[in-house]
Write an enzyme that holds these catalytic residues in place. Structure first.
Site, PDB file in Angstrom:
ATOM      1  N   ASP A  13       0.829  -1.202   0.000  1.00 51.52           N
ATOM      2  CA  ASP A  13       0.000   0.000   0.000  1.00 51.52           C
ATOM      3  C   ASP A  13       0.871   1.264   0.000  1.00 51.52           C
ATOM      4  OD1 ASP A  13      -2.158  -1.674   0.116  1.00 51.52           O
ATOM      5  OD2 ASP A  13      -2.817  -1.066   2.113  1.00 51.52           O
ATOM      6  N   ASP A  14       0.237   2.395  -0.297  1.00 50.95           N
ATOM      7  CA  ASP A  14       0.844   3.739  -0.181  1.00 50.95           C
ATOM      8  C   ASP A  14       1.926   4.014  -1.215  1.00 50.95           C
ATOM      9  OD1 ASP A  14      -0.829   3.940   2.020  1.00 50.95           O
ATOM     10  OD2 ASP A  14       0.751   3.528   3.472  1.00 50.95           O
ATOM     11  N   HIS A 134      -7.368   3.622   1.284  1.00 53.81           N
ATOM     12  CA  HIS A 134      -6.377   4.084   2.261  1.00 53.81           C
ATOM     13  C   HIS A 134      -7.040   4.128   3.635  1.00 53.81           C
ATOM     14  CE1 HIS A 134      -2.837   6.057   3.705  1.00 53.81           C
ATOM     15  NE2 HIS A 134      -3.400   7.236   3.896  1.00 53.81           N
TER      16      HIS A 134
END
Length: 323
Positions: A13-14, A134
């Site tokens: 993620d991110d 998110h």
């Protein structure tokens, strides 16, 4: 892990949060320790991350963001229920509080999600392989319905359902992390209906809430997989997603989504995850257990041609896989 045939997606993620995080994620992908990434299109490094994804042919999805930094949609031009007085999203818990109080206009959620999907297409020149959320905003009440409608309209088929079997019994999690994980699971259960009705797909099982940051180890990842697959019949093809947040820690002021990097991204725990994922120990354990790695958009081919599940089928499956 004798029994089911397991295909594991490891999603970082991110992506796009900062160049140092992205550097670590790409390193993990190139050695086969990560199989998919989720891109923040409002991240400080989103354009360079998109270039890295193209250069290395990384399966890339959208990390839909309604809680951190600046918006990319119409809200950036004026007042919005999604934003605080400084023009930033309300934060991980601030967004949840505003949503629970009825202070979030879901029409504005729709506009922002559509803008982020359009921005993704501009950056990558194609549709995302998947869309998740998110800080798990995509499974929140009300948001999950809008999220499912928008993904269906954009032709996106895959998402994440963050239901981790047995996470409530993970004694190593600190009280706030445990409380948040259990709240995410409750929301994810409720989101399953809207997701199914709008044709979304996800892995058969999910792990990652119990193995985030300092809590990640080869032993705990293997344990989470074992819990997820307990009582699954031998020979059954199962797909599992492992959520991860690897990378080199952000160094302020570089990074973030408009406000600079947060403590989560600056923490040594990002490097710890990177080292666990890329170390031989975890990969040897997965190989020993017969786990095969794949990308998220490969999941259908791993289900031996099964059609999209009905809502009743999914409920039955969850009764088997979850306590």
């Amino acid at each position: 892990m004798a029994g089911p045939r397991v295909h594991l997606v490891i999603t970082a993620d991110d992506f796009g949060y900062c160049p140092r995080r992205d550097e670590g994620i790409v390193e993990a992908f190139l050695v086969g320790a990560v199989t998919s990434v989720s891109l923040l299109v409002n991240g400080a490094a989103t354009e360079s991350a998109a270039e890295l994804a193209r250069r290395h042919s990384i399966p890339t999805g959208l990390h839909a963001n309604l809680s951190e930094g600046r918006p990319v949609g119409p809200a950036r031009h004026g007042a919005s229920s999604l934003l605080g007085p400084e023009g930033f999203f309300l934060g991980k818990m601030g967004f949840r509080k505003a949503l629970a109080a009825g202070d979030v206009a879901l029409a504005q959620v729709r506009e922002e999600l559509e803008a982020q999907l359009s921005r993704f297409r501009e950056l990558l020149g194609r549709d995302p392989t998947h869309v998740d959320g998110h800080q798990h905003v995509h499974v929140l009440p009300g948001v999950c319905q809008v999220f499912a409608e928008v993904l269906q309209a954009f032709g996106v088929r895959f998402t994440r359902l963050p239901l981790e079997r047995g996470v409530g019994g993970c004694a190593w999690l600190e009280a706030p992390a445990l409380s948040f994980a259990c709240a995410v699971e409750r929301d994810a259960r409720a989101a399953m209906g809207p997701f199914t009705r709008h044709g979304l797909r996800w892995a058969d099982a999910f792990v990652g809430l119990s193995t985030c940051g300092r809590h990640m180890s080869a032993h705990r990842v293997a344990g989470a997989l074992a819990r997820a697959l307990e009582n699954v019949p031998a020979g059954r093809a199962m797909t599992v997603e492992l959520m991860a947040h690897p990378g080199y820690p952000s160094v302020p002021p570089a990074g973030g989504c408009g406000e600079g990097p947060d403590a989560f991204s600056c923490s040594w725990e990002r490097l710890h995850e990177l080292r666990v994922l890329t170390a031989p120990t975890l990969r040897a354990r997965l190989a020993q257990d017969g786990v095969q790695l794949c990308a998220l958009d490969d999941l259908d081919s791993k289900r031996l041609g099964e059609g999209p599940p009905s809502e009743s089928t999914l409920e039955t499956s969850l009764d088997t896989l979850l306590p």
